[in-house]
Design a protein around this motif. Structure first.
Motif, PDB file in Angstrom:
ATOM      1  N   SER A 195      25.541  31.501  63.279  1.00 38.44           N
ATOM      2  CA  SER A 195      25.422  30.292  65.027  1.00 38.44           C
ATOM      3  C   SER A 195      25.066  31.509  65.799  1.00 38.44           C
ATOM      4  CB  SER A 195      26.703  29.130  65.110  1.00 38.44           C
ATOM      5  OG  SER A 195      26.882  29.067  65.690  1.00 38.44           O
ATOM      6  N   PHE A 196      24.644  30.726  67.126  1.00 38.63           N
ATOM      7  CA  PHE A 196      24.142  31.573  67.850  1.00 38.63           C
ATOM      8  C   PHE A 196      25.606  31.637  68.979  1.00 38.63           C
ATOM      9  CE2 PHE A 196      20.402  32.330  67.443  1.00 38.63           C
ATOM     10  CZ  PHE A 196      19.460  31.314  67.045  1.00 38.63           C
ATOM     11  N   TRP A 197      26.602  30.836  68.953  1.00 40.85           N
ATOM     12  CA  TRP A 197      27.666  30.805  69.710  1.00 40.85           C
ATOM     13  C   TRP A 197      29.275  31.186  69.182  1.00 40.85           C
ATOM     14  CZ3 TRP A 197      26.306  29.533  74.221  1.00 40.85           C
ATOM     15  CH2 TRP A 197      24.660  29.207  74.696  1.00 40.85           C
ATOM     16  N   ASP A 198      29.694  31.379  69.987  1.00 38.95           N
ATOM     17  CA  ASP A 198      31.476  32.131  69.663  1.00 38.95           C
ATOM     18  C   ASP A 198      32.506  31.460  69.297  1.00 38.95           C
ATOM     19  OD1 ASP A 198      32.682  33.130  72.223  1.00 38.95           O
ATOM     20  OD2 ASP A 198      31.741  31.518  72.441  1.00 38.95           O
ATOM     21  N   PHE A 199      31.958  29.657  70.160  1.00 37.43           N
ATOM     22  CA  PHE A 199      33.455  28.878  69.777  1.00 37.43           C
ATOM     23  C   PHE A 199      33.139  28.546  68.138  1.00 37.43           C
ATOM     24  CE2 PHE A 199      29.387  25.654  70.142  1.00 37.43           C
ATOM     25  CZ  PHE A 199      29.225  26.075  71.484  1.00 37.43           C
ATOM     26  N   SER A 200      32.064  28.720  67.981  1.00 39.77           N
ATOM     27  CA  SER A 200      32.034  27.870  66.096  1.00 39.77           C
ATOM     28  C   SER A 200      32.992  29.032  65.425  1.00 39.77           C
ATOM     29  CB  SER A 200      30.197  28.153  65.142  1.00 39.77           C
ATOM     30  OG  SER A 200      30.168  26.870  66.658  1.00 39.77           O
ATOM     31  N   LEU A 201      33.330  30.869  65.851  1.00 38.52           N
ATOM     32  CA  LEU A 201      33.562  31.283  64.941  1.00 38.52           C
ATOM     33  C   LEU A 201      35.385  30.673  64.592  1.00 38.52           C
ATOM     34  CD1 LEU A 201      32.633  34.057  63.511  1.00 38.52           C
ATOM     35  CD2 LEU A 201      34.158  35.467  65.828  1.00 38.52           C
ATOM     36  N   GLY A 202      35.705  31.117  63.180  1.00 37.90           N
ATOM     37  CA  GLY A 202      36.818  30.711  63.126  1.00 37.90           C
ATOM     38  C   GLY A 202      36.635  28.920  62.725  1.00 37.90           C
ATOM     39  N   HIS A 203      35.536  27.962  62.403  1.00 37.69           N
ATOM     40  CA  HIS A 203      35.871  27.285  62.699  1.00 37.69           C
ATOM     41  C   HIS A 203      34.788  26.743  61.134  1.00 37.69           C
ATOM     42  CE1 HIS A 203      37.936  25.606  65.678  1.00 37.69           C
ATOM     43  NE2 HIS A 203      37.168  26.642  66.261  1.00 37.69           N
ATOM     44  N   ILE A 249      31.976  28.919  60.485  1.00 36.32           N
ATOM     45  CA  ILE A 249      30.377  29.970  60.664  1.00 36.32           C
ATOM     46  C   ILE A 249      31.203  31.821  59.594  1.00 36.32           C
ATOM     47  CG2 ILE A 249      28.813  28.891  61.965  1.00 36.32           C
ATOM     48  CD1 ILE A 249      29.680  31.122  63.609  1.00 36.32           C
ATOM     49  N   VAL A 250      30.201  32.298  58.942  1.00 36.41           N
ATOM     50  CA  VAL A 250      29.979  33.849  58.581  1.00 36.41           C
ATOM     51  C   VAL A 250      30.030  33.876  59.655  1.00 36.41           C
ATOM     52  CG1 VAL A 250      29.507  35.142  57.720  1.00 36.41           C
ATOM     53  CG2 VAL A 250      29.211  33.035  56.401  1.00 36.41           C
ATOM     54  N   GLY A 251      29.032  34.183  60.514  1.00 38.70           N
ATOM     55  CA  GLY A 251      29.366  34.951  62.154  1.00 38.70           C
ATOM     56  C   GLY A 251      28.012  35.023  62.622  1.00 38.70           C
ATOM     57  N   GLY A 252      27.350  35.955  63.109  1.00 34.01           N
ATOM     58  CA  GLY A 252      26.051  36.379  63.994  1.00 34.01           C
ATOM     59  C   GLY A 252      26.582  37.542  65.099  1.00 34.01           C
ATOM     60  N   LYS A 253      24.845  36.981  65.699  1.00 36.07           N
ATOM     61  CA  LYS A 253      25.038  38.334  67.405  1.00 36.07           C
ATOM     62  C   LYS A 253      25.167  36.420  67.853  1.00 36.07           C
ATOM     63  CE  LYS A 253      22.375  41.119  70.220  1.00 36.07           C
ATOM     64  NZ  LYS A 253      21.618  42.133  70.126  1.00 36.07           N
ATOM     65  N   LEU A 254      26.503  36.288  68.494  1.00 36.62           N
ATOM     66  CA  LEU A 254      27.062  35.356  69.578  1.00 36.62           C
ATOM     67  C   LEU A 254      27.268  35.537  70.869  1.00 36.62           C
ATOM     68  CD1 LEU A 254      29.917  34.301  67.035  1.00 36.62           C
ATOM     69  CD2 LEU A 254      27.596  34.068  66.887  1.00 36.62           C
ATOM     70  N   ILE A 255      26.465  34.301  71.375  1.00 35.64           N
ATOM     71  CA  ILE A 255      27.152  34.321  73.372  1.00 35.64           C
ATOM     72  C   ILE A 255      27.846  34.209  72.772  1.00 35.64           C
ATOM     73  CG2 ILE A 255      26.244  33.074  75.166  1.00 35.64           C
ATOM     74  CD1 ILE A 255      23.901  32.360  73.479  1.00 35.64           C
ATOM     75  N   ARG A 256      29.102  35.850  73.813  1.00 42.97           N
ATOM     76  CA  ARG A 256      29.988  35.256  74.491  1.00 42.97           C
ATOM     77  C   ARG A 256      30.972  34.968  75.677  1.00 42.97           C
ATOM     78  NH1 ARG A 256      34.544  41.097  72.808  1.00 42.97           N
ATOM     79  NH2 ARG A 256      36.230  39.003  72.772  1.00 42.97           N
ATOM     80  N   ALA A 257      31.479  34.151  75.568  1.00 43.82           N
ATOM     81  CA  ALA A 257      32.273  33.712  77.088  1.00 43.82           C
ATOM     82  C   ALA A 257      32.525  34.608  78.083  1.00 43.82           C
ATOM     83  CB  ALA A 257      32.628  32.159  77.019  1.00 43.82           C
ATOM     84  N   THR A 258      33.464  34.810  77.071  1.00 47.88           N
ATOM     85  CA  THR A 258      35.005  36.385  78.197  1.00 47.88           C
ATOM     86  C   THR A 258      33.578  36.822  78.770  1.00 47.88           C
ATOM     87  OG1 THR A 258      35.369  36.622  75.489  1.00 47.88           O
ATOM     88  CG2 THR A 258      36.167  34.892  76.606  1.00 47.88           C
ATOM     89  N   THR A 259      32.592  37.660  77.746  1.00 47.00           N
ATOM     90  CA  THR A 259      32.076  39.071  78.217  1.00 47.00           C
ATOM     91  C   THR A 259      31.308  38.464  79.045  1.00 47.00           C
ATOM     92  OG1 THR A 259      31.885  39.824  76.133  1.00 47.00           O
ATOM     93  CG2 THR A 259      30.589  40.576  77.270  1.00 47.00           C
ATOM     94  N   GLN A 260      30.875  37.693  79.511  1.00 42.43           N
ATOM     95  CA  GLN A 260      29.840  36.982  80.646  1.00 42.43           C
ATOM     96  C   GLN A 260      30.926  36.789  81.806  1.00 42.43           C
ATOM     97  OE1 GLN A 260      26.861  34.267  79.906  1.00 42.43           O
ATOM     98  NE2 GLN A 260      25.840  35.610  78.556  1.00 42.43           N
ATOM     99  N   GLY A 261      31.582  36.359  81.272  1.00 43.35           N
ATOM    100  CA  GLY A 261      32.586  35.750  82.643  1.00 43.35           C
ATOM    101  C   GLY A 261      33.566  37.231  82.929  1.00 43.35           C
ATOM    102  N   PRO A 319      45.614  39.724  61.674  1.00 41.69           N
ATOM    103  CA  PRO A 319      44.810  38.758  63.053  1.00 41.69           C
ATOM    104  C   PRO A 319      44.967  38.926  64.765  1.00 41.69           C
ATOM    105  CG  PRO A 319      46.535  37.559  62.947  1.00 41.69           C
ATOM    106  CD  PRO A 319      46.529  38.236  61.066  1.00 41.69           C
ATOM    107  N   PHE A 320      44.444  39.514  65.203  1.00 38.66           N
ATOM    108  CA  PHE A 320      44.624  40.163  66.551  1.00 38.66           C
ATOM    109  C   PHE A 320      43.544  39.593  67.313  1.00 38.66           C
ATOM    110  CE2 PHE A 320      40.073  42.304  67.197  1.00 38.66           C
ATOM    111  CZ  PHE A 320      39.610  42.225  66.091  1.00 38.66           C
ATOM    112  N   TYR A 321      42.794  38.110  67.218  1.00 39.26           N
ATOM    113  CA  TYR A 321      41.031  37.634  67.650  1.00 39.26           C
ATOM    114  C   TYR A 321      42.112  36.298  67.504  1.00 39.26           C
ATOM    115  CZ  TYR A 321      37.469  36.425  70.656  1.00 39.26           C
ATOM    116  OH  TYR A 321      36.560  35.399  71.156  1.00 39.26           O
ATOM    117  N   ALA A 322      41.825  35.220  68.236  1.00 37.98           N
ATOM    118  CA  ALA A 322      41.747  33.527  68.144  1.00 37.98           C
ATOM    119  C   ALA A 322      41.151  33.090  69.001  1.00 37.98           C
ATOM    120  CB  ALA A 322      42.741  33.090  67.762  1.00 37.98           C
ATOM    121  N   LEU A 323      39.948  32.438  69.422  1.00 38.75           N
ATOM    122  CA  LEU A 323      39.412  31.944  71.070  1.00 38.75           C
ATOM    123  C   LEU A 323      39.638  30.215  70.768  1.00 38.75           C
ATOM    124  CD1 LEU A 323      38.045  32.793  73.380  1.00 38.75           C
ATOM    125  CD2 LEU A 323      35.941  31.713  71.734  1.00 38.75           C
ATOM    126  N   SER A 324      40.442  29.309  71.683  1.00 43.64           N
ATOM    127  CA  SER A 324      40.923  28.440  71.752  1.00 43.64           C
ATOM    128  C   SER A 324      40.235  27.543  72.565  1.00 43.64           C
ATOM    129  CB  SER A 324      42.403  27.909  71.945  1.00 43.64           C
ATOM    130  OG  SER A 324      42.864  28.569  73.127  1.00 43.64           O
TER     131      SER A 324
END
Length: 500
Positions: free
Chosen positions: A16-24, A26-38, A96-101
């Motif tokens: 996927s392209f979005w980090d909010f799909s990570l952990g649900h 998808i394997v991953g990819g080069k994701l758009i990360r909202a926290t970084t942009q914020g 685990p050290f990272y989870a995005l709710s």
């Protein structure tokens, strides 16, 4: 939920392209990360709030997306983490050290929106303030540059902080940069008129901020860029910010031509005084002889003269006496201004009492009674003060004392301003003559029937003007005239006029 369902139904890896799909699923990819942009947007906002120019902050066009992968999905499909791009972020790796709710996601979006709004408001407010400040500075500069006086500012070290075009022109400089930051005393005020050095510790301009006082002088010189000097009149006042002195403002004029004119006037007055004394002396000699011979003819040969000859002889004597009186009045008028003001106030009551004693015979013959009221003391030379009251009282006796009307003499003080009056109850002066009554040799309609030269009231006005005041006449309630004389009771005759 859709990602979870797809993961359950799909036997191959999902990307996927979005980090909010990570952990649900998808394997991953080069994701758009909202926290970084914020975070990056927040940092931009902080930079602006801390004073950085928004136009100088570079646009962020890289590094906002990250390689991110789910450890559980990598393990499910047997994908090696060594094959991942360097620096990839992996979630769910034990421990685990990272989870995005979802809450964190929406919180990030909300924060980014708020910060973006704050950033826009800050930019808009700053642009508006900059425009207002720029307009205000332009208006102030316009006002400064349209002033005829030279104006410049100083900091507490005496260095120039601003100047107008008139200051540049008067001081012989072409650009503001030639004065900014430079010590104005060493440039323009370093030497006295006599050529001796002028230490900055004694500089009156520097005292404006050192002593927190305003000063006005017109007895010094300023120096131009070419080494020439000019006579200057200047005002220096402390510059304050929230009651704290931060420097001084100086305004000045080139008064070289005025000083030359004053010198020419002084020379002309000296020549005029010499002329008056010479003419008076030359006139007095033949006049004395004329009056003397008229008296001699009257005493020794009156019996042999007819009535017409005696009348002609009386006319000669009368005109001779009138000419003698005119010479004395002209000499008194010429002498005014040659006396220094006394250091201590003169007791005016004693001066007026002396004048009344000298006029006792004239008062008795006219039947006039003089009433003395409050008379404030004043720093005017005794001879001039005596001359002033004598002229006013004699004038009142001549023009308003024929019927024995009383004369009131008094005065009042308001601060440094002292006013005297001599009030009569005679026939008065026509309105059209009042503005001319203090002119030399002017005699109104009523003056043609009374002995006088037309110099006495002019002398009164000259004395008043010399001591910062004036003279005028008002109608006395019920009839008659009240002559007012005003002087400024300062320590120096140069006090500014305060009369009407």
């Amino acid at each position: 939920e859709s990602t979870t369902h797809m993961r359950q139904a799909c036997a191959v890896p999902l990307y996927s392209f979005w980090d909010f799909s990570l952990g649900h699923g998808i394997v991953g990819g080069k994701l758009i990360r909202a926290t970084t942009q914020g975070r990056l947007a927040g940092q931009l906002a902080l930079d602006v709030l801390q004073g950085h120019n928004p136009d100088e902050i570079p646009v962020i066009d890289a590094g906002t997306n990250e390689f991110m992968f789910d450890y559980n999905e990598l393990k499910r499909f047997g994908l090696s983490m060594k094959a991942l791009p360097k620096g990839s972020l992996i979630i769910n790796r034990p421990p685990p050290f990272y989870a995005l709710s979802k809450g964190q996601l929406w919180g990030g979006f909300g924060l980014m929106t708020v910060l973006s709004g704050l950033l826009l408001m800050t930019l808009w407010g700053r642009r508006k303030a900059e425009k207002a400040l720029s307009a205000s500075e332009a208006q102030i500069k316009l006002l400064l540059n349209t002033a005829a006086e030279g104006i410049y500012g100083l900091d507490l070290q005496g260095n120039c902080t601003f100047c107008n075009q008139a200051a540049l022109k008067l001081l012989g400089y072409g650009k503001e940069e030639e004065l900014f930051g430079r010590n104005m005393h060493s440039l323009t005020h370093h030497t006295r008129p006599d050529g001796s050095p002028y230490p900055s510790s004694e500089c009156r301009i520097c005292q404006a901020f050192n002593k927190n006082e305003g000063f006005h002088f017109e007895d010094e010189i300023f120096w131009r860029a070419d080494g020439d000097s000019f006579s200057a009149e200047y005002w220096a006042y402390p510059l304050r910010k929230e009651k704290i002195v931060i420097g001084a403002v100086v305004s000045f004029l080139d008064i070289t031509e005025r000083k030359k004119s004053e010198q020419r006037i002084k020379e002309a007055n000296r020549e005029l005084d010499a002329f008056v004394y010479t003419v008076s002396h030359d006139l007095r000699v033949p006049l004395t002889a004329m009056i003397g011979f008229a008296d001699l003819l009257k005493m020794e040969h009156s019996q042999g003269m007819n009535e017409e000859a005696l009348e002609m002889l009386a006319v000669i004597e009368k005109q001779g006496r009138r000419m003698e009186l005119l010479i004395e009045d002209l000499l008194a008028l010429a002498r005014i201004g040659t006396l220094d003001a006394p250091e201590q106030p003169i007791v005016t009551d004693e001066i007026v009492s002396g004048v009344l004693l000298a006029l006792a015979d004239q008062l008795a013959s006219s039947g006039v009674r003089v009433q003395m009221n409050i008379l404030p003391d004043v720093r005017v030379p005794e001879t001039l003060l005596s001359q002033l009251f004598q002229n006013l009282i004699v004038n009142a006796i001549r023009y308003a004392g024929a019927k024995g009307n009383p004369i009131d003499v008094g005065g009042e003080r308001k601060g440094q301003v002292v006013r005297f009056y001599v009030r009569d109850h005679g026939p008065g002066i026509p309105v059209e003559e009042r503005e001319h009554i203090f002119e030399v040799f002017f005699r109104g309609k009523g003056g043609k029937k009374v002995t006088g030269t037309g110099v006495g009231l002019a002398t009164v006005k000259k004395i008043a003007s010399l001591y910062g005041g004036g003279a005028w006449v008002e109608e006395t309630p019920g009839g008659g005239c009240t002559f007012w004389v005003e002087v400024n009771d300062a320590s120096s005759p140069e006090a500014s006029p305060t009369g009407p």
